[in-house]
Design a protein around this motif. Structure first.
Motif, PDB file in Angstrom:
ATOM      1  N   SER A  12       0.855  -1.182   0.000  1.00 38.93           N
ATOM      2  CA  SER A  12       0.000   0.000   0.000  1.00 38.93           C
ATOM      3  C   SER A  12       0.894   1.237   0.000  1.00 38.93           C
ATOM      4  O   SER A  12       1.987   1.224   0.587  1.00 38.93           O
ATOM      5  CB  SER A  12      -0.926   0.014   1.225  1.00 38.93           C
ATOM      6  N   ARG A  33      -5.782   5.011  -3.346  1.00 33.46           N
ATOM      7  CA  ARG A  33      -6.806   4.005  -3.607  1.00 33.46           C
ATOM      8  C   ARG A  33      -7.510   4.350  -4.916  1.00 33.46           C
ATOM      9  O   ARG A  33      -7.397   5.460  -5.452  1.00 33.46           O
ATOM     10  CB  ARG A  33      -7.810   3.943  -2.447  1.00 33.46           C
ATOM     11  N   TYR A  51     -11.298   4.501  -6.929  1.00 36.13           N
ATOM     12  CA  TYR A  51     -12.734   4.589  -6.666  1.00 36.13           C
ATOM     13  C   TYR A  51     -13.417   4.908  -7.983  1.00 36.13           C
ATOM     14  O   TYR A  51     -13.164   5.952  -8.592  1.00 36.13           O
ATOM     15  CB  TYR A  51     -13.035   5.667  -5.619  1.00 36.13           C
ATOM     16  N   LYS A  65     -10.002  -1.242   2.011  1.00 32.30           N
ATOM     17  CA  LYS A  65      -8.676  -1.834   2.172  1.00 32.30           C
ATOM     18  C   LYS A  65      -8.218  -2.496   0.888  1.00 32.30           C
ATOM     19  O   LYS A  65      -7.034  -2.419   0.515  1.00 32.30           O
ATOM     20  CB  LYS A  65      -8.677  -2.827   3.325  1.00 32.30           C
ATOM     21  N   ASP A 107      -9.251  -1.609  -2.161  1.00 35.52           N
ATOM     22  CA  ASP A 107      -8.996  -0.524  -3.115  1.00 35.52           C
ATOM     23  C   ASP A 107      -7.634   0.123  -2.881  1.00 35.52           C
ATOM     24  O   ASP A 107      -7.039   0.696  -3.804  1.00 35.52           O
ATOM     25  CB  ASP A 107     -10.074   0.555  -2.983  1.00 35.52           C
ATOM     26  N   ALA A 108      -7.125   0.061  -1.652  1.00 37.92           N
ATOM     27  CA  ALA A 108      -5.860   0.706  -1.305  1.00 37.92           C
ATOM     28  C   ALA A 108      -4.681  -0.266  -1.307  1.00 37.92           C
ATOM     29  O   ALA A 108      -3.636   0.021  -0.742  1.00 37.92           O
ATOM     30  CB  ALA A 108      -5.987   1.370   0.058  1.00 37.92           C
ATOM     31  N   SER A 121      -4.161  -3.759  -9.555  1.00 37.67           N
ATOM     32  CA  SER A 121      -5.188  -3.655  -8.530  1.00 37.67           C
ATOM     33  C   SER A 121      -5.361  -4.988  -7.791  1.00 37.67           C
ATOM     34  O   SER A 121      -5.372  -6.054  -8.409  1.00 37.67           O
ATOM     35  CB  SER A 121      -6.510  -3.241  -9.172  1.00 37.67           C
TER      36      SER A 121
END
Length: 781
Positions: free
Chosen positions: A635, A649, A651, A669, A671-672, A690
């Protein structure tokens, strides 16, 4: 927009002129005697389209009075620069019956300083004529007629007898005219035919265009036809020295000297090396043989300390000296070696980043010929003032005095061989001529310590036999680096695959040029940032650049940003040299750090100098590349103070930063969290896949950073590849296809931002912090 000097401080070009007058030049500042002009009729120059600080300082009868050959000097000589009778005929015509015009030699017919300023085509032949007398005290010696350079096919007569013919636009040539002299007033006639790009010869950037400012022209400029370097007479003994080849050898601390001679069978040569008037080494041996002069504790030549030894060579007949010449030498080595795990060029055994500019050597008043010696020096001094340590002389070869100033001021020189015309495959005759002229140029400048690399070809212009030529140049001059092709990635060029460097051209750049196991990585051209200075444009409104800047402030920010990008990104990744386009504007090119007339320095000199010095200093202890763990999830945390609890992240496919902690839901979590993989477009860089959308990657599009599926295109792979740069408390991620632009968060959005850029997301406030990311354990393992 001109820089206003502080009270009591003269403008930089005036300071240069004053400083030049204080230098001691061994024998190189000797001024030759002038002879009577060819006619008494008044002569005036034409108005130059732009005037430099030196335009009005050119003497009418004795321009460029300095001794023209600093590494082979003699005290007696006569300068033939000045006013000659002049005529233009058809290319196949014989000598004209009348000479209706007058020209100031050595300025080309297309130039204002010549007094002619007319377009010369492939159908024209230029004719020059003047009278001269030989000084009485030269009796008993041979008289040489010397030409620094004349473009292109030159034929010379003295008192009606042809004494020689020469083809080539960039090498010096001379003739023994003793048999043709009559003891009184003599006449020399010179004809020159220059087909420019319509012929097959080395032509560089010259093109047959209107000599007055006009729109267009692009990267090609006004032709330069005829005599363009000093013409002079010199007496020599029947047996005499013709050239000094001097090669430093740091391995045994010797200067290897070969005195090339004429009519000197059985004679010997004594070479004496001095420093400050004190003899520090001497050697004697057969004329024409290589001598080794031992120099204990030799002081090395470098850009920081461009120390030059004085050299004297005496040709001896027994104990009698029959000829003596002066010169100078610098002790330095240039090679490639592994520094860490990276192949790099090393000067005197040590790596130093070579930061320079493209120097094309054009003048709005003299075109190919600088108006004065101070002007010639000034462009090199400008490099030093801006903190550069290198200059690439771009497909033109300057006079020997230019090399003298590079040697004395301390600039590393990359010397291009002037290219043949673009888009053509040269025939056998053109190839033979080009290679013969290249060898002559190497011979003429092989003793200059500043010259560290030969650049054979450029962007495929007139390209052929790249590998063979590189090997032959290296064998002919093993004391220097060889570049088989500058811009191997550009314009249909073909890389010979050999030589000492791999050389890319990237505009604006700086790009990611990677070294190989056998070649160091250099950036032969980048930049091209443009700004038009009102009142200092060659053709007002007609200028172009590779990236126009809206203001001087923007130009400074963008240029310094490029230098900083090289320091923090490309240098650690393996780049060893860069050449910025360019030192001055040239005609309709407005990429210069100075205007074409040299009246305005566009950039903040102190700021640019500091950026160059930081780059050079960083190269002395280059940082290792930043390595990320591939195949693992991670991350990326924000490091900007006040936002350090935020993470990158995605979205709805766009990239943002958001607060993530132990209480965050599983989707956030995921997404990040990103998987670090080998760069899709560059194995030395990285891509970020991703966690919850496998096969989709972080990429930029129209500067906005987003998550998209790999569509297999080269563009996508480049957009989704980021190269690591060390940052304080983390790593910076630079775009592989827009190097120098970084992944940045601003107002919780993630953009690709450029230092000095003009977008809102390029805002300089907290730029470095916003583009630095801490690589941490993944929120979603």
């Amino acid at each position: 927009m001109k820089r206003v000097p502080s009270p009591g401080r003269r403008p930089w070009w005036r300071r240069l002129t004053a400083a030049t007058g204080m230098l001691t030049l061994v024998a190189t500042a000797l001024v030759g005697s002038s002879t009577t002009p060819a006619q008494a009729a008044p002569w005036t120059p034409k108005p130059a389209p732009m005037t430099t600080p030196w335009t009005d300082q050119v003497p009418v009868d004795n321009p460029l009075p300095e001794y023209p050959r600093p590494q082979l000097t003699r005290p007696d000589w006569t300068n033939l620069n000045g006013i000659w009778d002049f005529a233009v005929t058809g290319r196949d015509a014989g000598p004209p019956s009348t000479y209706p015009d007058q020209i100031r030699v050595p300025f080309v017919a297309e130039s204002a300083l010549s007094g002619i300023q007319r377009r010369i085509t492939e159908n024209d032949k230029l004719w020059y004529k003047r009278a001269f007398t030989v000084p009485a005290d030269w009796t008993g010696r041979r008289v040489q007629l010397n030409f620094g350079a004349s473009d292109w096919a030159t034929t010379v007569w003295v008192n009606g007898t042809q004494v020689g013919a020469h083809k080539g636009g960039y090498d010096a040539f001379s003739y023994d005219i003793t048999p043709q002299l009559n003891g009184g007033t003599n006449t020399v006639v010179v004809s020159v035919h220059d087909p420019t790009q319509t012929g097959g010869q080395a032509v560089g950037k010259q093109r047959i265009n209107d000599v007055k400012p006009h729109p267009g022209g692009g990267i090609f400029y006004t032709a330069a036809s005829g005599i363009w370097q000093t013409v002079w007479l010199e007496p020599v003994a029947a047996a005499h020295i013709t050239r000094l080849d001097m090669t430093p050898n740091l391995g045994d601390s010797t200067l290897r000297v070969t005195a090339r001679v004429a009519s000197a069978n059985g004679r010997s040569v004594r070479v004496t090396v001095s420093s400050g008037g004190d003899v520090v080494g001497t050697a004697t041996g057969a004329a024409g043989a290589e001598l080794s002069v031992s120099l204990a504790n030799a002081r090395l030549w470098s850009p920081e300390d461009p120390f030059l030894y004085d050299v004297r060579a005496d040709l001896l007949d027994g104990a009698t000296t029959v000829d003596s010449v002066g010169g100078y030498a610098g002790m330095r080595s240039i090679a490639t070696a592994r520094v860490g795990d990276i192949l790099r060029p090393v000067l005197n055994g040590k790596f130093v980043f070579q930061t320079g500019t493209l120097d094309q050597g054009y003048w709005p008043d003299g075109i190919y010929t600088a108006p004065t010696d101070s002007a010639l020096r000034s462009d090199l001094q400008a490099h030093k003032d801006l903190g550069f340590n290198m200059v690439r002389k771009h497909i033109k070869v300057e006079s020997q005095r230019w090399f003298y100033w590079a040697d004395r001021l301390g600039l590393l020189v990359w010397q291009d061989m002037p290219a043949m015309d673009t888009g053509k495959s040269p025939d056998a005759a053109a190839r033979a001529q080009w290679e013969a002229e290249y060898r002559a140029i190497i011979d003429q400048h092989r003793s200059s310590p500043s010259l560290v690399m030969w650049v054979n070809q450029n962007e495929g212009w007139g390209q052929y036999d790249q590998a063979r030529i590189a090997d032959e140049v290296k064998a002919y001059d093993p004391s220097r680096l060889v570049n088989n092709m500058s811009g191997v990635n550009c314009c249909g060029s073909v890389d010979g695959g050999n030589g000492d460097v791999i050389d890319n051209h990237i505009y604006v750049g700086p790009g990611n040029t990677a070294p190989t196991a056998t070649r160091a990585a250099v950036l032969g051209e980048f930049g091209g940032l443009g700004y038009k200075v009102p009142g200092h444009e060659w053709y007002p409104g007609g200028g172009f650049s590779y990236e126009d800047q809206p203001s001087l402030s923007a130009l400074n920010n963008r240029f310094v940003g490029l230098l900083d990008s090289i320091r923090v990104g490309q240098l650690p990744a393996g780049l060893s040299a860069s050449v910025y386009t360019e030192i001055t504007d040239v005609e309709n090119e407005v990429n210069g750090l100075l205007t074409y007339d040299r009246q305005v320095v566009k950039v903040d000199a102190a700021r640019v100098r500091a950026a160059n010095q930081a780059l050079i200093q960083a190269s002395r202890t280059p940082a290792p590349p930043v390595v990320l763990p591939t195949g693992r999830y991670t991350s990326l945390r924000v490091t900007t103070p006040g936002h350090t609890n935020k993470y990158l992240r995605h979205y709805e496919q766009l990239a943002y930063t958001a607060v993530v902690d132990g209480g965050s839901d599983g989707l956030l979590k995921n997404d990040a969290t990103w998987k670090v993989v080998t760069g899709l477009a560059n194995i030395n860089c990285y891509s970020f896949e991703s966690r919850n959308y496998p096969g989709e990657y972080l990429r930029h599009r129209d500067f906005r950073v987003r998550r998209d599926a790999d569509d297999g295109s080269a563009l996508f792979k480049a957009d989704a590849t980021f190269c690591t740069v060390a940052g304080t408390g983390g790593v910076r991620l630079s775009s592989a296809n827009l190097p120098g632009s970084y992944l940045r968060h601003i107002n919780s959005e993630v953009w690709l931002a450029t230092p000095g850029g003009g977008h809102a997301w390029d805002n300089p406030a907290t730029f470095t912090e916003d583009t630095t990311w801490a690589v941490e354990a993944p929120w979603a393992p």
